[in-house]
Write a protein that holds these residues in place. Structure first.
Motif, PDB file in Angstrom:
ATOM      1  N   SER A  23       0.843  -1.190   0.000  1.00  0.00           N
ATOM      2  CA  SER A  23       0.000   0.000   0.000  1.00  0.00           C
ATOM      3  C   SER A  23       0.874   1.234   0.000  1.00  0.00           C
ATOM      4  N   THR A 128     -12.187  -7.986  -1.735  1.00  0.00           N
ATOM      5  CA  THR A 128     -10.921  -7.765  -2.423  1.00  0.00           C
ATOM      6  C   THR A 128     -10.066  -9.025  -2.376  1.00  0.00           C
ATOM      7  N   GLY A 133      -5.396  -7.250  -5.498  1.00  0.00           N
ATOM      8  CA  GLY A 133      -6.206  -6.046  -5.357  1.00  0.00           C
ATOM      9  C   GLY A 133      -7.487  -6.094  -6.154  1.00  0.00           C
ATOM     10  N   THR A 150      -9.796  -2.832  -9.808  1.00  0.00           N
ATOM     11  CA  THR A 150      -8.660  -3.141  -8.944  1.00  0.00           C
ATOM     12  C   THR A 150      -8.466  -2.015  -7.942  1.00  0.00           C
ATOM     13  N   THR A 153      -4.752   0.269  -3.290  1.00  0.00           N
ATOM     14  CA  THR A 153      -4.080   0.163  -1.999  1.00  0.00           C
ATOM     15  C   THR A 153      -4.689  -0.984  -1.204  1.00  0.00           C
ATOM     16  N   GLN A 154      -3.998  -1.376  -0.146  1.00  0.00           N
ATOM     17  CA  GLN A 154      -4.520  -2.407   0.747  1.00  0.00           C
ATOM     18  C   GLN A 154      -5.081  -1.796   2.030  1.00  0.00           C
ATOM     19  N   SER A 167     -10.268   3.873  -0.045  1.00  0.00           N
ATOM     20  CA  SER A 167      -9.285   2.923   0.467  1.00  0.00           C
ATOM     21  C   SER A 167      -8.016   3.725   0.700  1.00  0.00           C
TER      22      SER A 167
END
Length: 397
Positions: A23, A128, A133, A150, A153-154, A167
């Motif tokens: 991320s 997700t 992603g 997609t 980021t996480q 996100s």
């Protein structure tokens, strides 16, 4: 046949490694005021992530007496729509319940490992893929899942409508097909959090000072709303918000001897005043972030490490505690007055893997324990965490 399987495994491994990205943070044309260091930032324009080609909606057989192609083990994500309905996910599958966890139906299997789940209601939900992603969505309660795009980021994914979501500092306004980056200051620690397109929060550490920053104009300008001297070095943080002026800030410090120190703060007025919710200093991890050496006063959560934080509203928040050295490592505590008082639950739970926690409201919630050698187990509460009832034991690892 063996050659085909080998080639297939190599292709899957190559795809997973290519798709794994950390991320990242981006900075834009922003100004930071009332801070002790330079507010200069890099010149970066918002970016757009192209959509992943759509996939046909996929359904799979129901698990249970009818049989299924997927085993429900190693649960990695949980999200409630209400006290009775919700989703869980694991390595290669997404499942749904409509009876509070007694029975589960595997709805989707074309996924690597579920990283996050989010539900607006019992019809609209998203999932997700942790490795790539890839974002999936359903708008019929999970009867059909389809690939949307997609997520770049996480960071924590949360939808505020069927079309708009955030996100970290990434925003989508078309349901997750395309994403653009909102500007954040240089040097923030972890991910920023945007409650909506205007109001966001971020954290940074400058030498021996921790700062909480706030924006009210979509990241163009940031203001320091809390500054605390600290002995501990920040190693992580969690930010959640239940309103325009609301923020719950968890600061994670250092670790040692299976112990991690952390602190939790809460504001309801945009950072003008702050309530200290938790001060968990430990012998192995040292002082909690934002507190001096030897500080042992203040409210404490059970366990020697932080568990999941779940914010219900501006008054109610739950947090798990972890004690890796204990026979029953997992516990849950809560506040129902905005953090003025903290209550530690009296029950503890087995499982040395990740604890998952979700609440439908101040009273009803789910808890799932994981373990590398034992099956995952689900418990539910209707008493605000005072009592938990075992409702389901999943497949063995």
């Amino acid at each position: 046949m063996m050659l085909k399987r080998t080639l297939l495994l190599l292709a899957i491994t190559s795809f997973a490694l290519t798709g794994c990205k950390s991320s990242g943070q981006t900075s834009g044309n922003v100004t930071v005021s009332e801070t002790p260091i330079s507010s200069a930032v890099a010149e970066t324009k918002p970016t757009t992530t192209p959509a992943t080609p759509g996939a046909d909606p996929t359904t799979v057989p129901t698990r249970g007496s009818e049989g299924s192609t997927s085993l429900m083990k190693g649960i990695t994500a949980l999200r409630l729509a209400d006290a009775g309905k919700g989703w869980i996910g694991g390595k290669g599958w997404i499942a749904h319940t409509d009876d509070g966890g007694g029975k589960w139906k595997v709805q989707y299997t074309d996924i690597g490992e579920v990283g996050q789940l989010f539900a607006l209601n019992d019809q609209d939900a998203w999932a997700t893929d942790a490795g790539t992603g890839k974002l999936l969505s359903t708008h019929d309660g999970g009867a059909h899942w389809s690939t949307v795009g997609t997520v770049p980021t996480q960071a924590f994914l949360h939808f505020v409508s069927k079309q708009e979501a955030f996100s970290g500092n990434a925003q989508t306004v078309d349901g997750g097909v395309k994403w653009a980056k909102l500007p954040v200051p240089v040097g923030i620690q972890g991910d920023a959090y945007f409650h909506d397109v205007k109001n966001g929060w971020a954290i940074r550490q400058v030498k021996d000072t921790i700062e909480v920053l706030r924006t009210q104009d979509g990241g163009q300008n940031w203001k320091s709303v809390m500054s605390r001297p600290t002995v501990a070095t920040l190693t992580g943080n969690v930010i959640r918000s239940a309103g325009v002026d609301d923020a719950w800030i968890e600061l994670i410090g250092e670790s040692g001897m299976t112990q991690t120190s952390y602190s939790l703060f809460h504001t309801k007025d945009g950072g003008k005043t702050w309530q200290t919710v938790l001060v968990n200093s430990t012998a192995g991890g040292g002082p909690a972030p934002g507190f001096p050496m030897g500080e042992n006063t203040g409210p404490k959560n059970t366990g020697s490490k932080p568990g999941p934080l779940y914010v219900v509203n501006t008054d109610v928040a739950f947090m798990g505690g972890s004690c890796p050295a204990c026979d029953k490592p997992n516990s849950v505590g809560w506040t129902k007055d905005g953090g003025k008082t903290w209550v530690n639950g009296t029950e503890s739970f087995t499982g040395y893997g990740e604890l998952l926690l979700g609440m439908a409201d101040a009273n009803s919630g789910w808890l799932i324990t994981n373990d590398n050698e034992q099956p995952s187990v689900m418990y539910t509460t209707r008493s605000g965490g005072v009592n938990w009832n075992k409702v389901h034991t999943f497949d063995a690892p």
